[in-house]
Design a protein around this motif. Sequence first.
Motif, PDB file in Angstrom:
ATOM      1  N   UNK A  14     -29.369  23.091  24.889  1.00 36.82           N
ATOM      2  CA  UNK A  14     -28.916  22.738  23.544  1.00 36.82           C
ATOM      3  C   UNK A  14     -27.495  22.191  23.614  1.00 36.82           C
ATOM      4  N   UNK A  15     -27.266  21.004  23.034  1.00 36.19           N
ATOM      5  CA  UNK A  15     -25.941  20.408  23.134  1.00 36.19           C
ATOM      6  C   UNK A  15     -25.799  19.215  22.185  1.00 36.19           C
ATOM      7  N   UNK A  16     -24.553  18.833  21.955  1.00 37.83           N
ATOM      8  CA  UNK A  16     -24.198  17.626  21.215  1.00 37.83           C
ATOM      9  C   UNK A  16     -23.092  16.910  21.980  1.00 37.83           C
ATOM     10  N   UNK A  17     -22.873  15.641  21.645  1.00 34.08           N
ATOM     11  CA  UNK A  17     -21.798  14.840  22.250  1.00 34.08           C
ATOM     12  C   UNK A  17     -21.874  14.814  23.769  1.00 34.08           C
ATOM     13  N   UNK A  18     -23.069  14.629  24.291  1.00 28.00           N
ATOM     14  CA  UNK A  18     -23.285  14.582  25.717  1.00 28.00           C
ATOM     15  C   UNK A  18     -23.526  13.145  26.170  1.00 28.00           C
ATOM     16  N   UNK A  19     -23.590  12.935  27.472  1.00 26.10           N
ATOM     17  CA  UNK A  19     -23.978  11.650  28.041  1.00 26.10           C
ATOM     18  C   UNK A  19     -25.415  11.749  28.542  1.00 26.10           C
ATOM     19  N   UNK A  30     -25.701  15.159  30.803  1.00 22.40           N
ATOM     20  CA  UNK A  30     -24.482  15.805  31.295  1.00 22.40           C
ATOM     21  C   UNK A  30     -23.495  16.041  30.155  1.00 22.40           C
ATOM     22  N   UNK A  31     -22.810  17.198  30.242  1.00 23.33           N
ATOM     23  CA  UNK A  31     -21.696  17.478  29.334  1.00 23.33           C
ATOM     24  C   UNK A  31     -22.114  17.807  27.915  1.00 23.33           C
ATOM     25  N   UNK A  32     -21.130  17.756  27.016  1.00 22.97           N
ATOM     26  CA  UNK A  32     -21.358  18.055  25.616  1.00 22.97           C
ATOM     27  C   UNK A  32     -20.899  19.455  25.244  1.00 22.97           C
ATOM     28  N   UNK A  33     -21.314  19.896  24.078  1.00 25.26           N
ATOM     29  CA  UNK A  33     -20.926  21.223  23.608  1.00 25.26           C
ATOM     30  C   UNK A  33     -22.007  21.825  22.727  1.00 25.26           C
ATOM     31  N   UNK A  34     -21.920  23.137  22.538  1.00 22.69           N
ATOM     32  CA  UNK A  34     -22.790  23.859  21.620  1.00 22.69           C
ATOM     33  C   UNK A  34     -21.941  24.425  20.489  1.00 22.69           C
ATOM     34  N   UNK A  35     -22.601  24.798  19.423  1.00 15.68           N
ATOM     35  CA  UNK A  35     -21.926  25.448  18.306  1.00 15.68           C
ATOM     36  C   UNK A  35     -22.311  26.922  18.304  1.00 15.68           C
ATOM     37  N   UNK A  36     -21.324  27.782  18.478  1.00 13.05           N
ATOM     38  CA  UNK A  36     -21.540  29.230  18.454  1.00 13.05           C
ATOM     39  C   UNK A  36     -20.782  29.790  17.262  1.00 13.05           C
ATOM     40  N   UNK A  37     -21.537  30.239  16.266  1.00 11.91           N
ATOM     41  CA  UNK A  37     -20.883  30.646  15.026  1.00 11.91           C
ATOM     42  C   UNK A  37     -20.307  29.418  14.353  1.00 11.91           C
ATOM     43  N   UNK A  38     -19.002  29.386  14.197  1.00 11.70           N
ATOM     44  CA  UNK A  38     -18.337  28.225  13.627  1.00 11.70           C
ATOM     45  C   UNK A  38     -17.416  27.566  14.648  1.00 11.70           C
TER      46      UNK A  38
END
Length: 384
Positions: A14-19, A30-38
């Motif tokens: 699970x991720x956003x803003x990845x390549x 590759x890369x990106x981020x997840x949202x944990x809480x806020x």
Amino acid sequence: MDAAERSAELSRLERSSHTAFIEGSTLYVWGGYQVAGRQDVMLPTDELWLCDLDSGAWEWRKISGDAPPAGFCGARVNGELYVFAGCEPEGYASEMFSVDLCSERSTSYSWRKLTDTKGTTPSPRNKHSCWVHRDRLIFFGGYSCKTIGEVRNTSTSNFVVEEMSWTTIGNALFRCWGWSNEVTVFDTTTATWSTPETQGPAPAPRGCSASAVLGNKGYVSGGVEKAELDMFCLDLDTWTWTQFDVSPSRPSPLGRSMFTVTPTSDHTLFVYGGLGTDGNTLNDAWQFDTQTKEWNKMPNPHEDKPRWPSSGLHQKTTAETCWCFRPSRTRSSDCVKTSSAETPSASGSVSAGCRRRCTRKSTSAFPSSATRSRRSPPEEDESF
């Protein structure tokens, strides 16, 4: 693999803003981020995920070496993934990294930090976009910094100051942070940076825009607060900008950022999703014809899954399929295959890596009307 292991693997995907990009029948993520809480939680930059598009099976690969920062702009050129700029714990970065991926199923990948580049390295930045053309990485716009002297010598149509602060990066002291429409080029064959002089009506300074290449032209859209989505193209040979004037009698997409654009023929671009200027997550799909200069709203089989920022790719096969790895703000991830008769559920071969938060810098997804007038720098003599 038991249910717990499978659940843990899906959670890591699970991720956003990845390549994401396709090589042969393999999708690389590759890369990106997840949202944990806020909170945005950056994912490890020392790992790579591979998806076999025939079987749908995912594999994990470790990347050794000096890993790049998060919040990047990544693109693939001749079997290598290049990553420029992004976010470090102390702020934005301006380094270039690469990893050789030529061996599709290699278990030994290694990051390399490019320290022997020629030319002037661009200033630290984030939320920029990238075109790949003739072994060159061509970066556009984003949120970057300049010295007081540079701001004084830069037109307000090229750089919009949003905030000012004292920050030492390397041997330089930066004070002005804001939105840019600058074009910078990195030649991967000579490891050389250059800044071409562009002509014509350039887009307003922006970040989190979407970009794509058709032939020798780079297209850029969105990332600025406008009621309707705009479209510009840059001739990558003559460095001449062209703005598309769309007929007001035809419907056009809502202005947005953090969306995706994919070329699906030699003259059409697909736009999907994103964050609208009205603050809503979008699920609409549009096609832009660069010859007729017209928008056409397309049917979307995935209207129940609005998302931003996502990543997807168009794969040329005998059936003309479109693959999409689709994360969303609702913590889901799926890999979808559609035919060319259907609307791709996401698009864009290069992710701009737009994060909404990075250290203490800008928290907006794109320049607002409130920041369009550049703030005047102090009058004291500060020629840095």
